[in-house]
Enzyme design. Structure first.
Site, PDB file in Angstrom:
ATOM      1  N   GLY A  46       0.838  -1.195   0.000  1.00  0.00           N
ATOM      2  CA  GLY A  46       0.000   0.000   0.000  1.00  0.00           C
ATOM      3  C   GLY A  46       0.871   1.241   0.000  1.00  0.00           C
ATOM      4  CD  GLN A  51       3.446   5.799   2.775  1.00  0.00           C
ATOM      5  OE1 GLN A  51       2.453   5.255   2.319  1.00  0.00           O
ATOM      6  NE2 GLN A  51       4.450   5.109   3.300  1.00  0.00           N
ATOM      7  CB  CYS A 106       5.564   2.391   7.613  1.00  0.00           C
ATOM      8  SG  CYS A 106       5.006   3.843   6.706  1.00  0.00           S
ATOM      9  CG  LEU A 107       6.848   1.170   1.562  1.00  0.00           C
ATOM     10  CD1 LEU A 107       6.018   1.446   0.315  1.00  0.00           C
ATOM     11  CD2 LEU A 107       8.041   0.284   1.227  1.00  0.00           C
ATOM     12  CG  HIS A 148      -0.211   1.257   7.670  1.00  0.00           C
ATOM     13  ND1 HIS A 148       0.782   0.802   8.516  1.00  0.00           N
ATOM     14  CD2 HIS A 148       0.409   2.098   6.796  1.00  0.00           C
ATOM     15  CE1 HIS A 148       1.939   1.360   8.162  1.00  0.00           C
ATOM     16  NE2 HIS A 148       1.744   2.149   7.122  1.00  0.00           N
ATOM     17  CD  GLU A 149      -1.193   2.507   2.933  1.00  0.00           C
ATOM     18  OE1 GLU A 149      -0.840   3.696   2.814  1.00  0.00           O
ATOM     19  OE2 GLU A 149      -0.395   1.576   3.068  1.00  0.00           O
ATOM     20  CG  HIS A 152       0.465   6.815   5.808  1.00  0.00           C
ATOM     21  ND1 HIS A 152       1.611   7.307   6.402  1.00  0.00           N
ATOM     22  CD2 HIS A 152       0.701   5.506   5.563  1.00  0.00           C
ATOM     23  CE1 HIS A 152       2.497   6.324   6.516  1.00  0.00           C
ATOM     24  NE2 HIS A 152       1.977   5.220   6.024  1.00  0.00           N
TER      25      HIS A 152
HETATM   26 NI    NI Z   1       2.963   3.380   5.935  1.00  0.00          NI
END
Ligand code: NI
Length: 177
Positions: A46, A51, A106-107, A148-149, A152
């Site tokens: 995702g 991000q 998380c990226l 999670h997304e 963000h």
């Molecule tokens: Ni993340």
């Protein structure tokens, strides 16, 4: 096609509440496509627009339902197709009382994972990339990725929701988003 740069903590854009999308025009379509390419390239399950340093309420998710669920011994999983979700202005409209613990990465938070409690089931209302309303019921890992997304978009990072974070072992595989 373009791979976008993924920003990491402590970039302040990750802490901003993202703006609603109102223009579904050509630039927006390009952003969606580039985010899908960037997610696949990372690779991640995702990606939220903040991000990639765009403060808009857009997330992309690609996940095979069975990917991390427990499988029966010898079950053939490779055939499970991945499903792509593009959610614009998503809103969680129903949440199960049941909560579950799971390990997330998380990226935008390199080299860490953490144990986070999430709702087991949620219902999300959103728009697709062309502005048509959609409604999705999700459970398990997919519900976790959605939460999670969507966090963000509110400037929330999973590490805000837990004290249990650690550097993953080499053999510890956690999907990133
Ligand atoms: Ni993340």
């Amino acid at each position: 096609m373009a791979i976008l740069d993924i920003v990491s903590v402590p970039d302040p854009i990750l802490r901003r509440k993202a703006r609603k999308v109102t223009d579904f025009g050509k630039d927006f379509q390009m952003l969606v496509t580039n985010m899908i390419d960037t997610m696949r390239d990372a690779p991640g399950v995702g990606l939220a627009a903040p991000q990639v340093a765009v403060s808009q309420r857009l997330v992309v998710i690609e996940y095979a339902e069975d990917e991390d669920d427990e499988l029966e011994e010898g079950a053939e999983n490779s055939a499970t197709p991945k499903k792509l979700y593009v959610l614009v202005n998503p809103e969680i409209v129903e949440r199960s009382d049941e909560m579950v613990l799971g390990v997330e990465g998380c990226l935008s938070v390199p080299d860490l994972v953490g144990e986070v409690e999430r709702h087991e089931r949620i219902t999300v209302k959103a728009f697709n990339r062309h502005g048509s309303p959609i409604k999705i019921k999700a459970e398990g890992w997919l519900a976790r990725i959605f939460q999670h997304e969507i966090d963000h978009l509110e400037g929330i990072i999973y590490t805000d929701r837990t004290d249990k974070v650690w550097k993953p072992r080499d053999d510890e595989e956690t999907p990133l988003d």
